[in-house]
Design a protein around this motif. Structure first.
Motif, PDB file in Angstrom:
ATOM      1  N   GLN A   1     -21.615  -2.625 -17.493  1.00 29.36           N
ATOM      2  CA  GLN A   1     -21.624  -1.987 -18.824  1.00 29.36           C
ATOM      3  C   GLN A   1     -23.042  -1.580 -19.220  1.00 29.36           C
ATOM      4  OE1 GLN A   1     -19.940  -5.294 -20.859  1.00 29.36           O
ATOM      5  NE2 GLN A   1     -17.837  -4.850 -20.238  1.00 29.36           N
ATOM      6  N   GLN A   2     -23.994  -2.459 -18.954  1.00 34.28           N
ATOM      7  CA  GLN A   2     -25.384  -2.159 -19.322  1.00 34.28           C
ATOM      8  C   GLN A   2     -25.952  -1.029 -18.468  1.00 34.28           C
ATOM      9  OE1 GLN A   2     -27.699  -5.811 -19.393  1.00 34.28           O
ATOM     10  NE2 GLN A   2     -26.372  -6.738 -20.952  1.00 34.28           N
ATOM     11  N   LEU A   3     -25.623  -1.028 -17.182  1.00 34.48           N
ATOM     12  CA  LEU A   3     -26.104   0.040 -16.300  1.00 34.48           C
ATOM     13  C   LEU A   3     -25.542   1.394 -16.732  1.00 34.48           C
ATOM     14  CD1 LEU A   3     -25.863  -1.772 -12.844  1.00 34.48           C
ATOM     15  CD2 LEU A   3     -27.934  -0.653 -13.725  1.00 34.48           C
ATOM     16  N   CYS A   4     -24.271   1.406 -17.098  1.00 32.60           N
ATOM     17  CA  CYS A   4     -23.647   2.665 -17.534  1.00 32.60           C
ATOM     18  C   CYS A   4     -24.231   3.119 -18.871  1.00 32.60           C
ATOM     19  CB  CYS A   4     -22.130   2.506 -17.626  1.00 32.60           C
ATOM     20  SG  CYS A   4     -21.331   2.371 -16.007  1.00 32.60           S
ATOM     21  N   ALA A   5     -24.477   2.167 -19.767  1.00 36.14           N
ATOM     22  CA  ALA A   5     -25.099   2.517 -21.050  1.00 36.14           C
ATOM     23  C   ALA A   5     -26.492   3.090 -20.812  1.00 36.14           C
ATOM     24  CB  ALA A   5     -25.173   1.287 -21.955  1.00 36.14           C
TER      25      ALA A   5
ATOM     26  N   GLY B   1     -18.681   9.716 -24.494  1.00 39.17           N
ATOM     27  CA  GLY B   1     -20.107   9.857 -24.210  1.00 39.17           C
ATOM     28  C   GLY B   1     -20.499   9.645 -22.756  1.00 39.17           C
ATOM     29  N   GLY B   2     -19.517   9.324 -21.884  1.00 39.79           N
ATOM     30  CA  GLY B   2     -19.845   9.124 -20.470  1.00 39.79           C
ATOM     31  C   GLY B   2     -19.915   7.655 -20.081  1.00 39.79           C
ATOM     32  N   VAL B   3     -20.279   6.798 -21.042  1.00 43.64           N
ATOM     33  CA  VAL B   3     -20.447   5.374 -20.720  1.00 43.64           C
ATOM     34  C   VAL B   3     -19.102   4.757 -20.338  1.00 43.64           C
ATOM     35  CG1 VAL B   3     -21.259   3.131 -21.534  1.00 43.64           C
ATOM     36  CG2 VAL B   3     -22.414   5.213 -22.293  1.00 43.64           C
ATOM     37  N   GLY B   4     -18.067   5.067 -21.127  1.00 44.24           N
ATOM     38  CA  GLY B   4     -16.744   4.505 -20.862  1.00 44.24           C
ATOM     39  C   GLY B   4     -16.200   4.964 -19.528  1.00 44.24           C
ATOM     40  N   GLU B   5     -16.361   6.245 -19.247  1.00 43.18           N
ATOM     41  CA  GLU B   5     -15.863   6.770 -17.982  1.00 43.18           C
ATOM     42  C   GLU B   5     -16.552   6.073 -16.805  1.00 43.18           C
ATOM     43  OE1 GLU B   5     -14.881  11.286 -16.722  1.00 43.18           O
ATOM     44  OE2 GLU B   5     -14.709  10.590 -18.778  1.00 43.18           O
ATOM     45  N   CYS B   6     -17.816   5.767 -16.988  1.00 41.59           N
ATOM     46  CA  CYS B   6     -18.613   5.104 -15.949  1.00 41.59           C
ATOM     47  C   CYS B   6     -18.213   3.632 -15.790  1.00 41.59           C
ATOM     48  CB  CYS B   6     -20.097   5.228 -16.330  1.00 41.59           C
ATOM     49  SG  CYS B   6     -21.251   4.268 -15.339  1.00 41.59           S
TER      50      CYS B   6
END
Ligand SMILES: *[C@@H]1O[C@H](CO)[C@@H](O)[C@H](O)[C@H]1NC(C)=O
Length: 230
Positions: A104-108, A152-157
């Motif tokens: 989660q942190q890496l994607c954020a 925003g892309g974070v969730g998809e990641c």
């Protein structure tokens, strides 16, 4: 006609010469704007649920308040690649939830501006170590940091369900682990300033030759910055 051609040539030569002199005489600091200055790479080797990591991140936050504009901060995650692990293909010391938290942190970090990512990490920490990596923590902290999880892309990641099991996020985790191995990273938390291992917090501060206070890290960053931009 020939004369005016010649004088044009001389004129051009003089303009070029004047420009060259001007550049030579002008100090570098005037020519280079702050945005193009080289920032100091700072890396924290961490595990998202590790108490030492939380302590380092807190300490670095205080450092950033002083020299944030000179720093390019990155978190690198410590874990073991393990193909027997069904969800993450890696074993994280504090359990699979820690792997989820790392993802989660890496994607954020990848899909948000610096300030939002950093706020997301701090919000994670503030929930308490044992809540890091849980889907509800990721969602809550995304909201706190004004990260739009869905679009925003974070969730998809990281996984739209916030599980941390998103394919891209898991790949980012493996890349981060591998990068840490190339650095010889072993302990959470290890602090690197400009490629140099400067300090470890493992229960207590260790191997911190040039000090371990906020002032010490700030000084070392200022020194590295001056060297990089001399
Ligand atoms: C790899 O994962 C399996 C399954 O979870 C586990 O039993 C084993 O201890 C792990 N190996 C290492 C080296 O962590």
């Amino acid at each position: 006609m020939f004369n005016s051609f010649l004088s044009l040539i001389f004129f051009t030569i003089n303009v070029v010469r004047a420009a060259t002199l001007f550049v030579q005489d002008t100090p570098q600091t005037v020519l280079r704007s702050p945005e193009t200055n080289i920032k100091v790479p700072v890396i924290l080797g961490v595990m998202s649920r590790c108490p030492d990591a939380l302590l380092c991140e807190n300490s670095m936050d205080a450092v950033l308040k002083k020299v944030g504009d000179k720093v390019d901060l990155k978190l690198v995650y410590i874990a073991q690649i393990n193909s027997s692990e069904p969800d993450f293909g890696a074993t994280c010391m504090h359990g699979p939830e820690e792997c989820a938290g790392n993802v989660q942190q890496l994607c954020a970090a990848k899909y948000s501006p610096f300030a939002k990512w950093w706020e997301f990490v701090h919000c994670n920490n503030y929930q308490g170590r044992n809540k890091i990596g849980l889907p509800e923590t990721a969602r809550k902290c995304a909201q706190t940091a004004q990260i739009d999880w869905e679009t925003g892309g974070v969730g998809e990641c990281a996984g739209l369900d916030a599980s941390g099991k998103g394919a891209e996020g898991v790949r980012l985790l493996h890349k981060s682990i591998a990068f840490g191995k190339t650095m010889g990273l072993e302990k959470s938390c290890t602090i690197y300033i400009n490629g140099e291992k400067v300090c470890v917090h493992d229960g207590t501060w260790k191997e911190c030759e040039n000090g371990h206070t906020v002032a010490d890290f700030t000084r070392q960053i200022n020194e590295a910055y001056d060297k990089l931009n001399a």
